[in-house]
Design a protein around this motif. Structure first.
Motif, short mmCIF file in Angstrom:
data_model
loop_
_atom_site.label_atom_id
_atom_site.label_comp_id
_atom_site.label_asym_id
_atom_site.label_seq_id
_atom_site.Cartn_x
_atom_site.Cartn_y
_atom_site.Cartn_z
N ALA A 583 0.86 -1.19 0.00
CA ALA A 583 0.00 0.00 0.00
C ALA A 583 0.89 1.22 0.00
CB ALA A 583 -0.92 0.00 1.23
N GLY A 584 0.45 2.29 -0.63
CA GLY A 584 1.29 3.48 -0.64
C GLY A 584 0.67 4.63 -1.40
N LYS A 585 1.36 5.76 -1.35
CA LYS A 585 0.86 6.97 -2.02
C LYS A 585 2.03 7.81 -2.49
CE LYS A 585 -2.44 9.66 -3.42
NZ LYS A 585 -1.54 10.11 -4.52
N THR A 586 1.90 8.31 -3.70
CA THR A 586 2.88 9.24 -4.26
C THR A 586 2.49 10.67 -3.91
OG1 THR A 586 1.64 9.30 -6.32
CG2 THR A 586 3.46 7.72 -6.19
N GLY A 587 3.40 11.58 -4.17
CA GLY A 587 3.11 12.99 -3.96
C GLY A 587 4.15 13.86 -4.64
N THR A 588 3.69 14.93 -5.28
CA THR A 588 4.60 15.90 -5.91
C THR A 588 4.05 17.29 -5.64
OG1 THR A 588 4.99 14.28 -7.66
CG2 THR A 588 5.84 16.51 -8.01
N SER A 589 4.86 18.17 -5.12
CA SER A 589 4.34 19.44 -4.60
C SER A 589 4.46 20.59 -5.59
CB SER A 589 5.08 19.81 -3.31
OG SER A 589 6.40 20.21 -3.60
N ASP A 590 4.02 21.73 -5.11
CA ASP A 590 4.00 22.96 -5.87
C ASP A 590 5.32 23.24 -6.56
OD1 ASP A 590 3.19 25.43 -6.82
OD2 ASP A 590 3.78 26.46 -4.99
N ASP A 591 5.26 23.47 -7.88
CA ASP A 591 6.44 23.81 -8.68
C ASP A 591 7.53 22.75 -8.58
OD1 ASP A 591 7.83 25.34 -10.49
OD2 ASP A 591 8.78 26.59 -8.95
N ASN A 592 7.13 21.49 -8.27
CA ASN A 592 8.06 20.37 -8.23
C ASN A 592 9.21 20.59 -7.24
OD1 ASN A 592 9.71 18.34 -10.80
ND2 ASN A 592 8.88 17.80 -8.82
N LYS A 593 8.89 21.20 -6.11
CA LYS A 593 9.91 21.43 -5.08
C LYS A 593 10.11 20.21 -4.19
CE LYS A 593 9.20 26.42 -4.96
NZ LYS A 593 8.70 27.58 -4.17
N SER A 594 9.13 19.30 -4.16
CA SER A 594 9.29 18.05 -3.42
C SER A 594 8.57 16.94 -4.15
CB SER A 594 8.77 18.17 -1.98
OG SER A 594 7.37 18.36 -1.96
N ALA A 595 9.05 15.72 -3.97
CA ALA A 595 8.42 14.54 -4.56
C ALA A 595 8.54 13.39 -3.55
CB ALA A 595 9.08 14.17 -5.88
N TRP A 596 7.47 12.61 -3.42
CA TRP A 596 7.39 11.61 -2.35
C TRP A 596 6.88 10.26 -2.84
CZ3 TRP A 596 7.99 13.07 2.98
CH2 TRP A 596 8.08 14.46 3.22
N PHE A 597 7.31 9.22 -2.17
CA PHE A 597 6.57 7.97 -2.13
C PHE A 597 6.67 7.42 -0.72
CE2 PHE A 597 5.75 3.42 -2.42
CZ PHE A 597 4.50 3.45 -3.03
N THR A 598 5.52 7.26 -0.09
CA THR A 598 5.44 6.63 1.23
C THR A 598 4.60 5.37 1.06
OG1 THR A 598 5.55 8.77 2.34
CG2 THR A 598 4.79 6.89 3.63
N GLY A 599 5.23 4.22 1.34
CA GLY A 599 4.54 2.96 1.13
C GLY A 599 4.86 1.97 2.21
N TYR A 600 4.07 0.89 2.24
CA TYR A 600 4.30 -0.09 3.29
C TYR A 600 3.83 -1.48 2.91
CZ TYR A 600 -0.52 1.40 4.67
OH TYR A 600 -1.84 1.74 4.72
N THR A 601 4.48 -2.45 3.52
CA THR A 601 4.06 -3.84 3.53
C THR A 601 3.62 -4.13 4.97
OG1 THR A 601 6.20 -4.75 4.21
CG2 THR A 601 5.91 -4.29 1.86
#
Length: 746
Positions: A583-601
């Protein structure tokens, strides 16, 4: 007088005596026999005389001891979970300097900060000491004033123990030291033994640590800052201070200089033109290269935050700090970041690549142990810990918390329908939110409109317009309340619809804790880097990282189920694995200043964040890094997550979920009536489906572009910069991003 008159007189006397509570003979009865003003005053003065006599005896008996502070300094030892030594710290960083090596006006800053009457008093502050003794006796903590002489005596001759006997001994020794030692020697001893933070003992080490100069070159502005530091070295260190800490240390700095003017030690005209002397960034001591410095410094902060120890007490040494870090998983995480990010960037030649900072944290959801942490490329090169910094937006990794708030509160849509994974919302881009107090109409990524869409698909595709409306339906105060329960720091965060797009700051360690709480069926997980703190003379207790249930199991498990859909059929498809529940979720912020993936088993939760940082530490866009138009959450962050997780997780496992919604069951039928076809000319972006589904150990996830409904129509970009544009940081060769203003791009 006749007999009758005599009898009447005796009767009146008896009555008056009865009213006074004593027999007519004048003798007092009851408790009044023992308490009279004379007796009370006599007892009081008797105790005063006894106290004075006791103090005289104490003064005669107690001698000035040999200086022992330096002799008692020890190293602190940091160990991995398997007992292997990570680092040893605590060798005293101090160089004693004579007072004539310190400018006179700098000397006065310490007097102005701590003890304006220093040159006139006899070494003690009876009122402050009495307050300190009283606070100790009543258990109110380490409060109470002390003179410079008393603080010097405590630092050099005695200990930091907060006991009545130590305070009384401090009083006597301070009197004797003041009589036998010059004020200049006392002041020199004080500024040479005090702790200033950054591992610096004494003014010479402090001058080097904060300004890179010798003490003799300090000016009064810098001296006032060092003097202000002594009140709270860790809190007031400018490089690590919170906004509140910076405000407080500036107030303290002004207080010092104003006192100098008041005492006639500083010209008021010069004072009015003085500006705050911002210290240099800390320089890592030897032996802190790579990830070691990040681990040691964060472990120290956690100990101070949770143990009740002062920084001076801890830095005195003798502590063994065992971390929860698994050295094998730590190496696996470092290897994954290097292979999937660092080896693909050319930080020396490519300006866009040089802006990318990576941070990651991996947590066991059942124990709360931080098993691995990546703080940055190298502690010596980049002091800020990217795993714990909170200054970048969390972006779409916040969306699951909105749905969690909806489920937890039994929220409904504007037309009264319960919000579940199958609830249908209008996914039209820039659709005005209904029912809110503030006008809000956020665009979706690349302005794609989805029409009627289920919550499940909206989560899979990260549809901004749906979650903006859902936030208003639930009520933003309830959304933030749920986020706080799960582990996000929501203090001072305004409850406005814009928060639904993840505009609130968060760290990878913080988000790992939030998702670990979901993974742990709603029981609060507070990530713990430190396993234990041991000292031969004291016991140090640490809080349990696993707390009570903060949201219902059904809520937590439903979110986990929905987030498996993000991996199976959404922006997280780059980490799919045929034999492992994810399970998990991506994320990309305003003007591409941050990018994420938080996931788990079921056994491991990992959050990976990439942050755009300029040369001056300012937030900048990561567009162009690695040769890509933008760095999305399903790109580098997902690749790092997959490479690490499938190497570190062990045997495959399945979620044990108590839920009736989400992707863990047959997905709900998508509504078709009125739903427009999605465009087939979506710009190339790294956030869509990989060309292959990972198997037991996935191959490197590619950043292959697709549209929501059609196969790719443009070539797949590689992870190397395109040959036609060797410097992706420039605008040449890069099409304009159609929605640079979006708070979220996943």
């Amino acid at each position: 007088m006749g007999r009758a008159e005599a009898r009447q007189a005796r009767t009146r006397g008896a009555r008056r005596a009865a009213r006074r509570g004593r027999p007519s003979g004048g003798k007092r009865t009851g408790i009044r026999r023992f308490f009279t003003w004379k007796k009370i005053l006599g007892t009081f003065f008797g105790f005063c005389l006894l106290g004075m006599l006791g103090f005289v005896i104490l003064y005669l008996v107690v001698d000035i001891p040999e200086g022992n502070a330096a002799a008692k300094k020890q190293s602190n030892v940091y160990r991995y979970s398997n007992g292997k030594v990570i680092a040893r710290t605590g060798d005293v960083n101090r160089e004693i300097v004579d007072l004539d090596k310190v400018p006179e006006d700098v000397q006065k800053t310490f007097v102005a900060a701590e003890n304006k009457s220093f040159y006139k008093d006899e070494g003690i502050d009876f009122k402050g000491t009495a307050r300190g003794v009283l606070n100790t006796l009543t258990g109110k903590g380490k409060q109470g004033g002390s003179t410079i002489t008393q603080q010097y005596v405590k630092n050099y001759y005695l200990s930091q123990d907060q006991t009545v006997s130590r305070k009384l001994k401090e009083l006597v020794v301070s009197l004797k030291v003041d009589r036998e030692t010059s004020k200049d020697d006392i002041l020199a001893g004080y500024i040479n033994t005090s702790y200033y933070g950054r591992g610096a003992y004494g003014i010479q080490a402090a001058a080097q640590a904060y300004y890179g100069i010798d003490a003799k070159k300090l000016n009064v502005r810098q001296g006032a800052y060092l003097a202000a530091l002594l009140q709270a070295p860790s809190q007031y260190d400018w490089a690590a201070a919170t906004p509140t800490g910076k405000k407080l240390v500036k107030q303290r700095w002004n207080y010092v200089l104003d006192n100098m003017v008041e005492e006639g030690w500083l010209d008021s005209g010069k004072r009015s033109g003085m500006t705050f002397p911002t210290p240099e960034n800390p320089k890592a001591p030897p032996g802190r290269e790579g990830q070691i410095g990040y681990l040691v410094e964060e472990a120290k902060r956690e100990v101070l935050r949770n143990s009740g120890l002062s920084e001076a007490e801890f830095e005195a040494g003798g502590y063994t700090v065992t971390l929860n870090i698994d050295p094998k998983k730590q190496k696996q995480l470092e290897k994954a970041v290097d292979a999937k990010l660092n080896d693909k960037l050319d930080r020396k030649k490519n300006k866009a690549d040089a802006r990318v900072q990576a941070g990651a944290a991996s947590v066991d959801p059942k124990t709360g142990k931080v098993l691995a942490m990546y703080g940055g490329e190298d502690y010596v090169k980049h002091y800020t810990n990217n795993a714990t910094r909170r200054d970048y937006q969390s972006a779409s990794t916040f969306k699951p918390l909105i749905l969690a708030a909806a489920l937890e509160n039994g929220s409904t849509t504007q037309d009264g329908k319960p919000i579940t994974a199958s609830t249908v919302y209008d996914g039209t881009s820039e659709r005005p939110v209904k029912g809110g107090d503030v006008a809000f109409a956020p665009p979706n990524e690349d302005d794609v409109s989805y029409g009627p869409v289920t919550v499940q698909k909206a989560m899979n595709k990260s549809v901004n317009s749906v979650f903006a409306q859902m936030g208003v339906d639930v009520g933003m105060p309830k959304v933030l309340e749920t986020a706080g329960k799960l582990g996000m720091d929501v203090k001072g965060v305004p409850a406005v619809p814009a928060q639904t797009l993840g505009s609130m700051g968060a760290s990878p360690l913080e988000m790992a804790g939030v998702y670990a709480t979901l993974d742990n069926h709603g029981k609060k997980v507070t990530p713990a880097l430190v396993a234990s703190v041991e000292h031969k003379d004291r016991t140090v207790d640490l809080p349990d990282p696993i707390g009570d249930e903060v949201i219902k199991r059904g809520t937590a498990d439903s979110i986990t189920s929905v987030l498996t859909g993000v991996v199976d059929d959404g922006t997280g498809r780059a980490v799919r694995n045929a034999s492992q529940d994810i399970a998990g979720k991506t994320g990309t912020s305003d003007d591409n200043k941050s990018a994420w993936f938080t996931g788990y088993t079921p056994k491991l939760v990992t959050s990976v964040g990439l942050f755009g940082e300029g040369e001056k530490g300012n937030q900048v866009s990561m567009r162009g890094a690695g040769g890509f138009k933008r760095v999305n959450g399903s790109g580098f962050p997902s690749e790092i997550w997959a490479a690490y997780t499938f190497d570190a997780m062990g045997a495959p496992s399945e979620f044990d979920l108590d839920t009736s919604m989400g992707a863990a069951i047959a997905p709900p039928v998508e509504p078709t009536t009125g739903e427009p076809k999605e465009p087939t000319n979506e710009p190339t972006k790294p956030d869509d489906d990989p060309t292959k589904k990972p198997t037991t150990k996935p191959t490197e996830p590619t950043q292959t572009p697709t549209t929501p409904t059609a196969p790719p129509t443009t070539p797949t970009p590689t992870t190397k910069p395109p040959t036609q544009d060797p410097d992706p940081s420039s605008s040449a060769g890069l099409p304009d991003d159609p929605d640079d203003s979006l708070l979220d791009r996943d």
